[in-house]
Design a protein around this motif. Structure first.
Motif, short mmCIF file in Angstrom:
data_model
loop_
_atom_site.label_atom_id
_atom_site.label_comp_id
_atom_site.label_asym_id
_atom_site.label_seq_id
_atom_site.Cartn_x
_atom_site.Cartn_y
_atom_site.Cartn_z
N TYR A 82 94.75 -126.86 -78.83
CA TYR A 82 95.38 -128.12 -79.21
C TYR A 82 94.41 -128.98 -80.01
N GLU A 83 95.00 -129.88 -80.79
CA GLU A 83 94.24 -130.94 -81.44
C GLU A 83 94.95 -132.26 -81.17
N LYS B 180 98.22 -125.89 -81.77
CA LYS B 180 97.93 -125.33 -83.08
C LYS B 180 97.60 -123.84 -82.92
#
Length: 474
Positions: A334-335, A345
């Protein structure tokens, strides 16, 4: 081998077998209730062959061939290289008789005696170690076979679930159906066969010694590398500079890289991450979710459910977060967006080796089955007229105990209570009597002069060479 005493019924030509308390009358051409003794043309015959193992020398010691991984061809060598097991030897019932075989041999110039018998064990069971992170059931939950209670779940150990099956209460303390199901389960497991078990309120698991467990129809191929905290500690260096935050999800201890001591020592800055559950020490969290068959042995399918909102004073947009299970089977990258919400992502290529390293450090999932039994006074009286002398000699390491030729662990304290890894025995080494009870081989080996001092049945000693004339050995 001397068969048990028999009585013939002249009217029906049946033979009465006294190898166990059932005392079957066996008609010609048939076997008894245990399938171990049969009436062959009016003679009581042991159906299974008596097993005598050839010893092989390996790394300066003696190993029986089934432990060395090679098939044994059945050929007897000279006396010094053979070991008489109790597999197929027969029992001492009705308990006043000497053991079926009391064999003398010379080992490295020392006169030795091996006393062999197939013990009838009501006080016995199996301990099963099942390598899996999946939740199989609550501690003390009933374990069933054929719908009958045959044992219970015990503790969870490091990457494993433990079951305890059998025992005298299940074998004889319940219904006849429960006793039969328990006996069937124990013998099947001890002989290396697969067995389906169900846990009340939990999972269905197929257990087989030396094989991966099958939990709810899925093969458990990996045993976790460590708990979540250990996973963080082991692989922290590989994440340094590659990722901002890592959460190793685990039912027992979930680890957080930036808070963990490993992360602190490496200078990884805080990220403002918040985890649900009970914080133990920095970077180590208990009870982040309920046990289950999801990520890291929890009940979650979405790892974000264990996260709270990020601290706006520490977190930043674009923060990179990896969440991974302790087997490397589940992972997500994740971001954080502008609102500090994690957005999933595609996994960056540079993070793949770290996940592969977690998987690489997972040992193959396997089931281990240990038979555990207590050698009672009647069994010991087949060795010596004063049974306590045998117990004392085992405690003093004068007498060596084996089970079908395999080494055993003898518990401290009273009696001769031992455990053996069933994978170390030849196939089909265990039987049963329909009382119900499990029939297991046990051998006692000692110096001949020590045997005499124990008050052993010295008049029944026969040389190993005399067994070569038998047609029933293997």
């Amino acid at each position: 081998m001397n068969p048990p005493a028999t009585q013939s019924d002249a009217a029906s030509d049946k033979i009465r077998c006294d190898a166990c308390p059932v005392m079957c009358y066996i008609k010609p051409g048939a076997a008894g209730a245990c399938d171990r003794y049969a009436n062959v043309e009016g003679e009581l015959v042991r159906v299974d062959p008596h097993v005598i193992l050839e010893r092989t020398v390996a790394q300066g010691g003696h190993l029986v061939p089934f432990r060395s991984g090679k098939d044994w061809d059945g050929s007897p060598l000279h006396e010094r290289r053979t070991f008489v097991t109790a597999i197929g030897a027969g029992t001492t019932y009705p308990d006043y008789k000497p053991a079926p075989l009391i064999v003398s041999s010379a080992i490295d110039g020392v006169d030795m005696v091996t006393v062999v018998t197939e013990g009838i064990f009501s006080y016995c069971g199996v301990k099963i170690k099942i390598d899996t992170d999946r939740h199989l059931g609550a501690e003390a939950a009933t374990v069933r076979s054929q719908g009958e209670a045959v044992g219970h779940v015990t503790t969870s150990e490091y990457g494993s679930q433990m079951f305890s099956l059998g025992g005298v209460h299940h074998l004889t303390g319940g219904s006849k159906k429960e006793g039969r199901a328990t006996c069937d389960a124990l013998v099947s497991l001890c002989n290396g066969n697969p067995l389906e078990l169900t846990v009340d309120g939990g999972a269905s698991v197929i257990v087989q010694s030396g094989h991966a467990p099958i939990v709810n129809g899925v093969d458990e191929l990996r045993m976790r590398a460590g708990c979540g905290s250990a996973t963080i500690g082991m692989f922290a260096k590989q994440w340094l500079g590659q990722i901002d935050e890592v959460v190793a999800v685990d039912d027992h201890i979930t680890g957080v890289l930036s808070e963990h001591q490993a992360g602190k020592m490496l200078g990884i800055p805080g990220t403002g991450i918040k985890l649900k559950g009970r914080r133990s020490t920095p970077g180590r969290y208990f009870q982040v979710a309920e046990p289950g068959s999801g990520w890291g042995g929890t009940d979650i399918a979405d790892p974000l459910t264990i996260l709270g909102p990020f601290d706006t004073k520490q977190a930043w947009p674009g923060l990179r977060l990896l969440m991974v299970s302790t087997t490397g089977e589940q992972w997500a990258y994740y971001e954080l967006d502008q609102g500090l919400r994690p957005i999933e992502k595609a996994l960056p290529v540079h993070l793949t080796p770290s996940i592969e390293r977690i998987s690489e450090n997972c040992e193959p999932g396997m089931c281990t089955v240990l038979f555990m039994g207590g050698a009672g006074g009647s069994l010991r009286s087949g060795v010596t007229e004063n049974p306590v002398q045998l117990t004392n000699s085992v405690k003093e390491a004068i007498t060596s105990v084996t089970c079908g030729g395999a080494p055993v662990f003898v518990w401290p304290g009273g009696g001769i209570t031992f455990m053996v890894d069933v994978s170390q025995l030849p196939k089909n080494a265990f039987g049963y009597v329909p009382t119900p009870a499990v029939v297991a081989p046990i051998e006692f080996t000692m110096r001949r002069d020590d045997y005499a001092r124990l008050g052993g049945h010295v008049d029944h000693i026969q040389p190993l060479s005399s067994l070569k004339a038998m047609k029933t050995w293997q």
